[in-house]
Design a protein around this motif. Structure first.
Motif, PDB file in Angstrom:
ATOM      1  N   ILE A  86       0.861  -1.300   0.096  1.00 14.29           N
ATOM      2  CA  ILE A  86       0.149   0.050   0.063  1.00 14.29           C
ATOM      3  C   ILE A  86       0.853   1.297  -0.030  1.00 14.29           C
ATOM      4  O   ILE A  86       0.222   2.296   0.026  1.00 14.29           O
ATOM      5  CB  ILE A  86      -1.056   0.018   1.357  1.00 14.29           C
ATOM      6  N   VAL A 118       2.546   3.982  -1.251  1.00 12.55           N
ATOM      7  CA  VAL A 118       1.964   4.903  -2.538  1.00 12.55           C
ATOM      8  C   VAL A 118       3.016   5.937  -2.958  1.00 12.55           C
ATOM      9  O   VAL A 118       3.025   6.325  -4.081  1.00 12.55           O
ATOM     10  CB  VAL A 118       0.674   5.596  -2.262  1.00 12.55           C
ATOM     11  N   VAL A 119       4.151   6.278  -2.130  1.00  7.84           N
ATOM     12  CA  VAL A 119       4.779   7.405  -2.437  1.00  7.84           C
ATOM     13  C   VAL A 119       5.774   7.199  -3.423  1.00  7.84           C
ATOM     14  O   VAL A 119       5.705   7.834  -4.459  1.00  7.84           O
ATOM     15  CB  VAL A 119       5.770   7.630  -1.086  1.00  7.84           C
ATOM     16  N   ARG A 156       3.721   7.365  -6.668  1.00 10.93           N
ATOM     17  CA  ARG A 156       3.192   8.601  -6.941  1.00 10.93           C
ATOM     18  C   ARG A 156       4.362   9.590  -7.521  1.00 10.93           C
ATOM     19  O   ARG A 156       4.244  10.291  -8.627  1.00 10.93           O
ATOM     20  CB  ARG A 156       2.908   9.599  -5.671  1.00 10.93           C
ATOM     21  N   LEU A 157       5.726   9.383  -7.009  1.00  8.10           N
ATOM     22  CA  LEU A 157       6.947  10.113  -7.459  1.00  8.10           C
ATOM     23  C   LEU A 157       7.300   9.498  -8.908  1.00  8.10           C
ATOM     24  O   LEU A 157       7.469  10.436  -9.976  1.00  8.10           O
ATOM     25  CB  LEU A 157       7.931   9.638  -6.670  1.00  8.10           C
ATOM     26  N   LEU A 210       4.916  11.319 -11.484  1.00  7.45           N
ATOM     27  CA  LEU A 210       5.069  12.631 -11.570  1.00  7.45           C
ATOM     28  C   LEU A 210       6.376  12.739 -12.510  1.00  7.45           C
ATOM     29  O   LEU A 210       6.606  13.485 -13.334  1.00  7.45           O
ATOM     30  CB  LEU A 210       5.825  13.311 -10.145  1.00  7.45           C
ATOM     31  N   SER A 211       7.482  11.780 -12.169  1.00  2.00           N
ATOM     32  CA  SER A 211       8.834  11.914 -13.201  1.00  2.00           C
ATOM     33  C   SER A 211       8.218  11.566 -14.354  1.00  2.00           C
ATOM     34  O   SER A 211       8.883  11.963 -15.308  1.00  2.00           O
ATOM     35  CB  SER A 211       9.620  10.757 -12.465  1.00  2.00           C
ATOM     36  N   LEU A 271      -1.788   2.727 -12.439  1.00  2.00           N
ATOM     37  CA  LEU A 271      -2.949   1.911 -11.923  1.00  2.00           C
ATOM     38  C   LEU A 271      -2.701   1.797 -10.380  1.00  2.00           C
ATOM     39  O   LEU A 271      -3.774   1.253  -9.481  1.00  2.00           O
ATOM     40  CB  LEU A 271      -2.695   0.427 -12.434  1.00  2.00           C
ATOM     41  N   GLY A 272      -1.781   2.654  -9.736  1.00  3.68           N
ATOM     42  CA  GLY A 272      -1.474   2.887  -8.437  1.00  3.68           C
ATOM     43  C   GLY A 272      -1.122   1.402  -7.721  1.00  3.68           C
ATOM     44  O   GLY A 272      -0.613   0.765  -8.379  1.00  3.68           O
ATOM     45  N   VAL A 273      -1.635   1.504  -6.439  1.00  2.00           N
ATOM     46  CA  VAL A 273      -0.760   0.237  -5.717  1.00  2.00           C
ATOM     47  C   VAL A 273      -1.609  -0.783  -5.526  1.00  2.00           C
ATOM     48  O   VAL A 273      -2.817  -0.769  -6.229  1.00  2.00           O
ATOM     49  CB  VAL A 273      -0.796   0.882  -4.255  1.00  2.00           C
ATOM     50  N   ASN A 274      -1.211  -1.872  -5.241  1.00  2.00           N
ATOM     51  CA  ASN A 274      -2.186  -2.901  -4.932  1.00  2.00           C
ATOM     52  C   ASN A 274      -2.615  -3.699  -5.954  1.00  2.00           C
ATOM     53  O   ASN A 274      -3.773  -3.795  -6.294  1.00  2.00           O
ATOM     54  CB  ASN A 274      -3.246  -2.678  -4.084  1.00  2.00           C
ATOM     55  N   THR A 275      -1.979  -3.493  -7.161  1.00  2.00           N
ATOM     56  CA  THR A 275      -2.487  -4.099  -8.656  1.00  2.00           C
ATOM     57  C   THR A 275      -2.152  -5.434  -9.190  1.00  2.00           C
ATOM     58  O   THR A 275      -0.956  -5.757  -8.610  1.00  2.00           O
ATOM     59  CB  THR A 275      -1.807  -2.831  -9.479  1.00  2.00           C
ATOM     60  N   GLU A 313      -4.399  -7.050 -14.321  1.00  2.00           N
ATOM     61  CA  GLU A 313      -4.694  -5.834 -14.449  1.00  2.00           C
ATOM     62  C   GLU A 313      -3.584  -4.918 -15.267  1.00  2.00           C
ATOM     63  O   GLU A 313      -4.131  -4.157 -16.024  1.00  2.00           O
ATOM     64  CB  GLU A 313      -4.761  -4.908 -13.112  1.00  2.00           C
ATOM     65  N   LEU A 330      15.418   6.585  -8.659  1.00  2.00           N
ATOM     66  CA  LEU A 330      14.334   6.678  -9.580  1.00  2.00           C
ATOM     67  C   LEU A 330      14.890   7.257 -11.060  1.00  2.00           C
ATOM     68  O   LEU A 330      14.358   6.824 -11.975  1.00  2.00           O
ATOM     69  CB  LEU A 330      13.173   7.510  -8.816  1.00  2.00           C
ATOM     70  N   ASN A 331      15.442   8.448 -10.912  1.00  5.46           N
ATOM     71  CA  ASN A 331      15.917   9.235 -11.839  1.00  5.46           C
ATOM     72  C   ASN A 331      17.052   8.274 -12.715  1.00  5.46           C
ATOM     73  O   ASN A 331      16.912   8.467 -13.834  1.00  5.46           O
ATOM     74  CB  ASN A 331      16.200  10.495 -11.685  1.00  5.46           C
TER      75      ASN A 331
END
Lengths: 137, 454, 454, 137
Positions: free
Chosen positions: A12, A14-15, A18-19, A22-23, A34-38, A42, A120-121
């Motif tokens: 769960i 989500v940070v 979400r980042l 954005l990136s 699709l967000g978390v918990n996918t 799906e 991430l980057n």
């Protein structure tokens, strides 16, 4: 290009997701998050629905090992996914593990790009390089 | 009470449930010791109440924990519920409880209250004769709250928004509003028999860069939804945000506006309290540092003027804290509150004005929604992004607001999404920030900001 | 410099003293690393400097302590001197140093700098290349300070009043003024060669119910006595008083008035700093509680806006702290300073005005003394009770001022003795207190107030 | 009545001494406070100089045992001290010790009133009772 992204499994947190959104947006991708918990299905459903070029799965709590073996079999049930760029990132093993060994394993599971505990980057830079390289081939 | 009674029967038709004797429960509540009601302690206490965290699977473990806490001078006992019960999966909870009782290992991350039942649990609660606060995270808490109040637990945390948006991806928000409407009414009804049952909202939300305007709006709305149903004692709450001044400003504004809106809907007779959560974000792995952070939270809570503080432990980053760690935090916090004297009177008029304007603008947008009831207005406002909670995993949440920290670590809105932050306020917020960075820089800043206490 | 040279020779004619090569010492100071000068760090640092306490008899122990401190991220190293050296009893210090070196047991409570000599000590100081602060408590520190500066120690704590009134019963105060005049001139002279030597006054005094007006007056007077002699970098200091607001007010007033009086005597070019001591009174025996107190001190130091903080340890109540305990405090304090953000701007105009009036009235009375020099005016003012330090053991001190704590734990003057507290201020101070008690009640309150942090 | 008081020995802790002075003043005594770090001879000298009725010695760090044996011998060198009320208070032994045993010992040393770890005001109440009792004898 279109990217489908999300966090697989029961996580769960989500940070990172979400980042990621954005990136990706900032780098000019059209993002379907699709967000978390996918669930794995799906993700592939969304790739087909959106005609995405890239599938970017995050897994944060080291549970990727469990479901990654199913990736190839599941993907083969869908048509026209041969050119789909498959990328996975996050914590792909419990503890630090051997990075090369982990990368080799996940490439065998069907991923083109494997980012285990990678910034991430940096991961998104790798994705761009991969896309460039594929264009020139 | 007939419609409620009908819903009650549906809820109770469940193989895992106590056979409720409501006449007996009413009699119990009517004659219950005042000491069990936190509302009574709020009214008479001249100090901040201290509440640790904690919940274990078995009755014996929970009893031992309480014994330990009472020795450690806690003011309010916690009852944290396990995650199966939160998802109304009483079957699994029952199985795991039995395994926990038969083995040395805990198979649940909290106390399965419904499975234990109110007759058993009440023995424990009345034995210690301290107020107990129910901590759960349940969208459909109807059965849980019936069981809690029948057990002698007279403070209920949660709410339709604050228990859903931080925790769930898919649970239908409209259903949550209706389930919590039931909870509010049950609390309100029982409140007529003795001291009021206190309801408490969960202000920390995702504990990740939520701006104070969003926190306050959601606190106020959950308060109004409870007062509407007749609740007479309510606690708004928020957690340490990272800037001492922003916490103090948030405390001042939430206190003023809670009173203002309660009076607006004709509920000025309700008692409103303020609860402060010690830092809810990522904790340092270094336990000594964790203690510094906890102590600082206590100092800030005093400056904020909180009525209750909910504590963390030095073991926060490494797993579920031991009772010993919890007890140590309580003793330390009580000591700190005792020696912290001569609090300055702090007023930051400009920040208070900006924040007040933001909250009032969002509240106005919610009230202006054309729906017929408040809960539907709130539902629509979340759905259309008038309320947007950063880093909520829930599909209904817009996730279009972007916040970063300024040089003083105040959380600032640099993209308001669809939230009606007034232009003047938005310009003020952005003016505090370094906006020269590209998205890559902002993403790096956010990553850094999330680890601010590490 | 000829008169100084004459006095120098007298001081150095001592069998325990290094054979001073002043040309070499001047050359050393002229070329010394800027990093050794705390005045340089004050000028460039954007954070509060953290300084622990500590001094051991042998060179090796002190070296190990510094190694440990540097690893723990200290900003300023302490050098605490043993009590024999403080009393200029170098013979005993030498004997005890040899016993300490030959045995496992410490026969001295600090580093006997004069016996070690500057040639040896300088090796240690330059090895670590961090600023070192000399902590002693010596009324006649002339030889000690010559040795310290020659060793590379460029911050000297103390002063004729602050190192005498809290510690001595009989040492002649007039002599102390003259001895310290020498120290100031030595510091001033060496300051011309490189960065300035920083002098620091010892604000905590008896650490027992000293009202802020007395603390500030003494800080200002020692500052003026140093600036008069040419000192260009000076730190005023005070310790945690028990009320957060009173500390903040004290910090604000001392900063303003230090600047004001420095300019009054034409020394506006001197750099003035503020040092805050973590609680110097009785510590709780419970080490966990001691840590809470220490953390709170750090938070308050930040609100006060101190340039340097001097730390205590969790072992304060139980004996001489171990290097480990000191290092832990430093790490904790650095962490706390790092995560404490968004400090509010706090101004208490009424309290600031009252305190400013008090300080100015006492300062005026001192200046109006008919003596010809400032130090004689100060001497007379202490002798006639215009300056009165509560709980000083010194026979010259009047001990006629009585202070108690009000409900917010502010220290208030209820009997001003001979101190010229203006009537308006005195009425204000008394108005904050419960004056209905008899002496028995007041004595009990004082006993309680001294144990306020326990 | 006149009281000479002070702290004996090397103890620099001035708080108890200061509170003693305040309390004695409040009870109407004329106080001559010698302060901390006072030697035994100084106490008796002061009693003679001031014509005090009472000598009240404080000892705080448990070192009283060392010098108390000298009290009788020293006092005998002075004239006219037979009616002097001799009182001692503070920490008269290291640790808690047995209160009755300690009291017996110090009375043997020549003290009329012994207050080992006794509250300040209680000790002064005892002093008043003692004075009353002596009057009626």
């Amino acid at each position: 290009m279109k990217v489908v992204t999300g966090v697989v499994g029961n996580d769960i947190h989500v940070v990172a997701n979400r980042l990621m959104e954005l990136s990706l947006n900032a780098r000019g991708y059209e993002v379907f998050n699709l967000g978390v918990n996918t669930h794995l299905e799906e993700f592939f459903d969304a790739v087909v629905e959106t005609g995405a070029n890239i599938l970017l799965i995050s897994s944060l709590n080291g549970e990727a090992e469990g479901w990654s073996r199913e990736v190839k079999a599941l993907k083969s049930k869908y048509k026209n996914l041969d050119d789909l760029i498959m990328m996975i990132g996050g914590n792909l093993a419990v503890g630090r593990g051997d990075a090369e060994e982990i990368e080799r394993k996940y490439k065998n599971y069907g991923f083109d790009l494997v980012c285990h505990q990678i910034d991430l980057n940096t991961g998104l830079d790798w994705l761009e390089e991969f896309i460039e390289k594929r264009k020139t081939q | 009470m007939s419609l409620l009674q009908e819903e009650r029967e549906i809820i109770l038709s469940n193989e895992y449930v106590d056979n409720f004797d409501f006449d007996e429960v009413e009699e119990f509540v009517r004659n219950a010791s005042k000491d069990l009601f936190i509302s009574h302690h709020f009214a008479k206490a001249d100090k901040m109440l201290v509440q640790p965290r904690g919940g274990f699977p078995t009755y014996k473990q929970q009893f031992d924990l309480y014994e330990f806490f009472v020795e450690s001078n806690v003011d309010v006992l916690p009852l944290t519920i396990d995650s199966n019960t939160r998802l109304n999966d009483y079957g699994t909870a029952k199985k795991m409880l039995r395994l926990s009782e038969e083995n040395e290992i805990d198979m649940l991350n909290g106390y399965p209250l419904v499975n234990h039942g109110y007759r058993t649990t009440r023995k424990m609660i009345t034995n210690f004769n301290k107020p107990v606060s129910l901590r759960h995270g349940t969208p459909d808490a109807r059965l849980l709250i019936e069981t809690a109040i029948a057990s002698g637990i007279f403070e209920i945390e949660g709410g339709p928004i604050t228990y859903l948006l931080p925790y769930s991806k898919n649970f239908p928000l409209d259903k949550a509003f209706l389930y919590w409407k039931y909870v509010e009414r049950v609390c309100a009804n029982y409140s007529e028999l003795n001291e009021p049952i206190n309801r408490e909202s969960f202000g920390p939300l995702t504990a990740t860069l939520v701006p104070p305007s969003i926190t306050i709006v959601i606190q106020l709305l959950e308060m109004l939804l409870a007062l509407e149903e007749g609740v007479k004692s309510f606690s708004v709450s928020f957690s340490q945000q990272g800037s001492m001044n922003q916490d103090i400003v948030t405390g001042a504004v939430i206190k003023k506006l809670a009173r203002f809106y309660a009076e607006e809907i004709g509920c000025g007779d309700a008692a409103i309290h303020l609860v402060y959560h010690q830092w809810m974000g990522a904790f340092p792995m270094n336990k000594d540092f964790a203690e510094q952070l906890i102590n600082m939270s206590t100092v800030i809570a005093s400056m904020v003027g909180a009525d209750k503080i909910i504590t963390k432990t030095r073991e926060e980053a490494t797993g579920i804290p031991t009772p010993q760690a919890n007890a140590k935090t309580v003793a330390d916090t009580q000591y700190t509150l005792r020696i912290l004297n001569g609090l300055p009177n702090i007023v930051d008029e400009e920040e208070e004005e900006i924040l007040t304007l933001e909250v009032k603008a969002i509240m106005e947008a919610v009230f202006n929604d054309p729906a017929d009831t408040l809960w539907r207005k709130v539902f629509n406002s979340i759905k259309n992004g008038v309320i947007d909670v950063p880093f909520s995993p829930h599909i209904i949440n817009h996730n279009n607001m972007i916040t970063i920290r300024d040089a003083n670590k105040n959380i600032r809105i640099i993209d308001r999404g669809n939230v009606p932050i007034p232009d003047r306020c938005f310009e003020y917020e952005r003016a505090q920030c370094d906006l020269s960075k590209d998205t890559k820089g902002i993403v790096n800043d956010i990553i850094h900001d999330i680890g601010i206490m590490q």
